[in-house]
Design a protein around this motif. Structure first.
Motif, PDB file in Angstrom:
ATOM      1  N   ASP A  63       0.808  -1.216   0.000  1.00  0.00           N
ATOM      2  CA  ASP A  63       0.000   0.000   0.000  1.00  0.00           C
ATOM      3  C   ASP A  63       0.840   1.265   0.000  1.00  0.00           C
ATOM      4  N   THR A  64       2.141   1.129   0.108  1.00  0.00           N
ATOM      5  CA  THR A  64       3.018   2.286  -0.065  1.00  0.00           C
ATOM      6  C   THR A  64       3.560   2.358  -1.488  1.00  0.00           C
ATOM      7  N   ALA A  65       3.147   1.415  -2.334  1.00  0.00           N
ATOM      8  CA  ALA A  65       3.592   1.410  -3.727  1.00  0.00           C
ATOM      9  C   ALA A  65       2.779   2.409  -4.540  1.00  0.00           C
ATOM     10  N   ALA A  66       3.092   2.483  -5.828  1.00  0.00           N
ATOM     11  CA  ALA A  66       2.463   3.480  -6.701  1.00  0.00           C
ATOM     12  C   ALA A  66       1.127   3.016  -7.268  1.00  0.00           C
ATOM     13  N   GLY A  67       0.801   1.722  -7.105  1.00  0.00           N
ATOM     14  CA  GLY A  67      -0.449   1.224  -7.672  1.00  0.00           C
ATOM     15  C   GLY A  67      -0.376   0.950  -9.148  1.00  0.00           C
ATOM     16  N   THR A  68       0.828   0.807  -9.693  1.00  0.00           N
ATOM     17  CA  THR A  68       1.010   0.472 -11.098  1.00  0.00           C
ATOM     18  C   THR A  68       1.030  -1.046 -11.261  1.00  0.00           C
ATOM     19  N   LYS A  69       1.047  -1.495 -12.506  1.00  0.00           N
ATOM     20  CA  LYS A  69       1.114  -2.933 -12.744  1.00  0.00           C
ATOM     21  C   LYS A  69       2.410  -3.507 -12.167  1.00  0.00           C
ATOM     22  N   ALA A  70       3.504  -2.765 -12.287  1.00  0.00           N
ATOM     23  CA  ALA A  70       4.776  -3.237 -11.758  1.00  0.00           C
ATOM     24  C   ALA A  70       4.875  -3.093 -10.248  1.00  0.00           C
ATOM     25  N   ALA A  71       4.137  -2.146  -9.688  1.00  0.00           N
ATOM     26  CA  ALA A  71       4.184  -1.887  -8.246  1.00  0.00           C
ATOM     27  C   ALA A  71       2.759  -1.712  -7.723  1.00  0.00           C
ATOM     28  N   PRO A  72       2.010  -2.827  -7.630  1.00  0.00           N
ATOM     29  CA  PRO A  72       0.593  -2.732  -7.280  1.00  0.00           C
ATOM     30  C   PRO A  72       0.366  -2.446  -5.801  1.00  0.00           C
ATOM     31  N   PHE A  73      -0.848  -1.943  -5.515  1.00  0.00           N
ATOM     32  CA  PHE A  73      -1.297  -1.841  -4.141  1.00  0.00           C
ATOM     33  C   PHE A  73      -1.543  -3.251  -3.587  1.00  0.00           C
ATOM     34  N   LYS A  74      -1.700  -3.316  -2.255  1.00  0.00           N
ATOM     35  CA  LYS A  74      -1.954  -4.588  -1.612  1.00  0.00           C
ATOM     36  C   LYS A  74      -3.418  -4.776  -1.239  1.00  0.00           C
ATOM     37  N   THR A  75      -4.129  -3.693  -0.922  1.00  0.00           N
ATOM     38  CA  THR A  75      -5.500  -3.810  -0.421  1.00  0.00           C
ATOM     39  C   THR A  75      -6.479  -3.046  -1.297  1.00  0.00           C
ATOM     40  N   LEU A  76      -7.726  -3.490  -1.268  1.00  0.00           N
ATOM     41  CA  LEU A  76      -8.796  -2.786  -1.966  1.00  0.00           C
ATOM     42  C   LEU A  76      -9.042  -1.420  -1.350  1.00  0.00           C
ATOM     43  N   ALA A  77      -8.879  -1.337  -0.027  1.00  0.00           N
ATOM     44  CA  ALA A  77      -9.107  -0.059   0.647  1.00  0.00           C
ATOM     45  C   ALA A  77      -8.129   1.002   0.160  1.00  0.00           C
ATOM     46  N   ARG A  78      -6.887   0.622  -0.062  1.00  0.00           N
ATOM     47  CA  ARG A  78      -5.913   1.587  -0.577  1.00  0.00           C
ATOM     48  C   ARG A  78      -6.271   1.996  -1.996  1.00  0.00           C
TER      49      ARG A  78
END
Length: 521
Positions: free
Chosen positions: A185-200
């Motif tokens: 959840d500290t990632a950028a939310g990209t395909k290479a660096a996805p989020f971990k949770t739906l809430a994020r």
């Protein structure tokens, strides 16, 4: 008849309150204001001999859900497990387009579709017709989905001995975020660096024309989404593998729902909502709830929700579509809903709609209260090609405990549904209009009654026979509701308002015939 207690919307209960449908005959009056002020609301009386009931519920927590459980599932964002879906008046998953068909003139694009989908050169008339549509702005994805809904395409698949499950996609969106159980959840939310949770992801997906791609794995539910899409730029939440992204109760739950959506033009597609294993805290009584307008809840599996809660008039539902926030015209399409509510409890519903919209192609079974239930401000609803079994009520059409109108459920079109082996069949309750229609339904073995209609209405084209499912059982973990070749439901439906494919993605059209129920033979 006992008078119903009136209530102010300001005192409305903060949950999808579903009142008793039994003892017997009290249907749900509940709703899901998961909003700021808790209160109470009267239930709808199904018959004149039942008093109104009240209930209360817990305000969902608007903060982030707990981090998802650990999973070894890889981040896989390739679309899998969806059949090609035909386009409709509401956007939904559309068939993928080969890259070679997305460039060039409209004529070149359509020609390439003929070659890749139908495996032939285009005829002059068809080429001119479809090319003109593409030139006028019709998406190429619509053309491909129409090709795949033809008998020619079905015959081609049969001749080659293949069953194609197309890699599907949503229309291209401006913004894209990715979620994986191996993300951060500290990632950028990209395909290479996805989020971990739906809430994020919910915090990030705040703009129209956004898709949130969710890889297979297990995720904590209890999320709230509030962002609005637009008619030309929806917000899509998509499990990249159908039922691969599983939403489960967090280890400590602070609210009573898996997913609370308040946004307009939001599509929730392909998730598995599994309420089997509750942690500590508040137990779920609601699966997917939406209070927005122009929503789409499609291809989800919502199951084992609210089975261990106390049987009270606080109620609940697997899928709830609500009018309290002035929501209109949400589509509930091709979902599987099963094992909802405590055994013998008649307060928890399967699909619960209190506004306008459509309910099509859903399979609903083993629901404590009503499989498909209209109430509150429900009106102008199309209910076609659903299969409902093994529940207390198969279907209730009615209005009551109104928010903004007292007209009742009117202009409701009920056709091509199988309502089989419930305690009650199809029932009109509360306030209903004179323009409801019940056409070409198979309604059988509902021992209390098959139909109970009001205002002098009569059902037409009804089939009163066993539907002859392939492997039906009230208690089997996964009954097979496909039709055998001897089923009286085959070819007995009407084309009017029929969904163009069945729950498996098989086409329904004049060539294949329009079967009754969620599955085409």
């Amino acid at each position: 008849m006992k008078k119903q207690a009136s209530f102010s919307p300001a005192l409305r209960i903060n949950a999808l309150l579903c009142c008793s449908a039994a003892v017997l005959l009290s249907a749900c009056g509940g709703n899901a204001d998961l909003g700021a002020a808790a209160g109470s609301q009267t239930a709808a009386a199904i018959t004149s001999s039942v008093d109104a009931a009240t209930g209360s519920a817990v305000e969902p927590n608007a903060t982030d859900a707990a981090a998802s459980q650990a999973s070894s599932a890889p981040a896989n964002f390739a679309m899998q497990g969806y059949d090609a879906q035909p386009a409709s008046n509401q956007p939904r998953l559309l068939a993928s387009i080969t890259s070679s068909a997305t460039t060039g003139t409209p004529t070149q694009q359509v020609t390439e579709l003929y070659r890749t989908v139908l495996k032939r050169e285009p005829d002059s008339g068809g080429l001119a017709y479809w090319s003109n549509l593409v030139a006028s702005g019709v998406p190429l994805s619509f053309v491909e989905s129409e090709f795949k809904a033809t008998q020619e395409y079905a015959n081609l698949q049969a001749a080659t001995g293949t069953v194609t499950i197309a890699a599907t996609t949503t229309p291209a969106t401006t913004y894209n975020y990715y979620v994986s159980p191996t993300g951060s959840d500290t990632a950028a939310g990209t395909k290479a660096a996805p989020f971990k949770t739906l809430a994020r992801a919910a915090k990030a997906a705040t703009k129209a024309s956004t898709t949130v791609w969710v890889a297979p794995g297990t995720y904590a539910g209890g999320i709230k989404t509030t962002a609005n899409g637009t008619a030309s730029g929806r917000i899509y939440w998509v499990s990249t593998t159908k039922w691969g992204a599983k939403i489960v109760p967090p280890s400590s739950s602070s609210n009573n729902n898996a997913w609370d959506n308040r946004g307009n033009y939001v599509s929730i597609i392909g998730f598995d909502v599994d309420g089997t294993n509750s942690g500590s805290g508040t137990k779920w009584t609601h699966g997917i709830y939406t209070g927005g307008s122009y929503g789409m809840i499609q291809d989800n599996h919502i199951h084992h929700v609210a089975q261990s809660v106390a049987c009270t008039s606080a109620g609940g539902s697997a899928i709830g579509v609500d009018s309290y926030y002035h929501g209109v015209k949400t589509d509930v399409v091709s979902n599987v809903v099963n094992d909802i509510g405590p055994a013998g409890c008649t307060y928890v519903q399967g699909i619960y709609v209190s506004t306008s919209g459509t309910i099509k192609n859903n399979l609903v079974y083993r629901v404590g209260a009503v499989g498909i239930h209209l109430w509150h401000d429900a009106t102008d609803v199309i209910i076609t090609n659903n299969t409902v079994t093994s529940s207390n009520f198969g279907m209730v059409v009615g209005g009551g405990n109104f928010y903004y109108t007292s007209a009742g459920a009117n202009n409701v079109y009920v056709a091509n549904n199988i309502i089989y082996d419930n305690k009650y069949g199809i029932s009109e309750q509360g306030t209903t209009g004179k323009n409801n229609k019940y056409v070409n339904n198979l309604v059988f073995q509902n021992p209390s009654y098959n139909f109970s209609l009001r205002n002098g209405l009569k059902d037409t084209g009804t089939i009163s026979s066993n539907p002859l499912f392939k492997a039906y059982s009230k208690t089997a973990a996964t009954p097979d509701f496909h039709l055998t070749s001897s089923s009286p439901a085959i070819g007995r439906g009407t084309a009017t308002n029929a969904y163009p494919t069945d729950l498996d993605g098989k086409p329904r059209n004049a060539s294949t015939g329009y079967d009754i129920g969620a599955y085409q033979h």
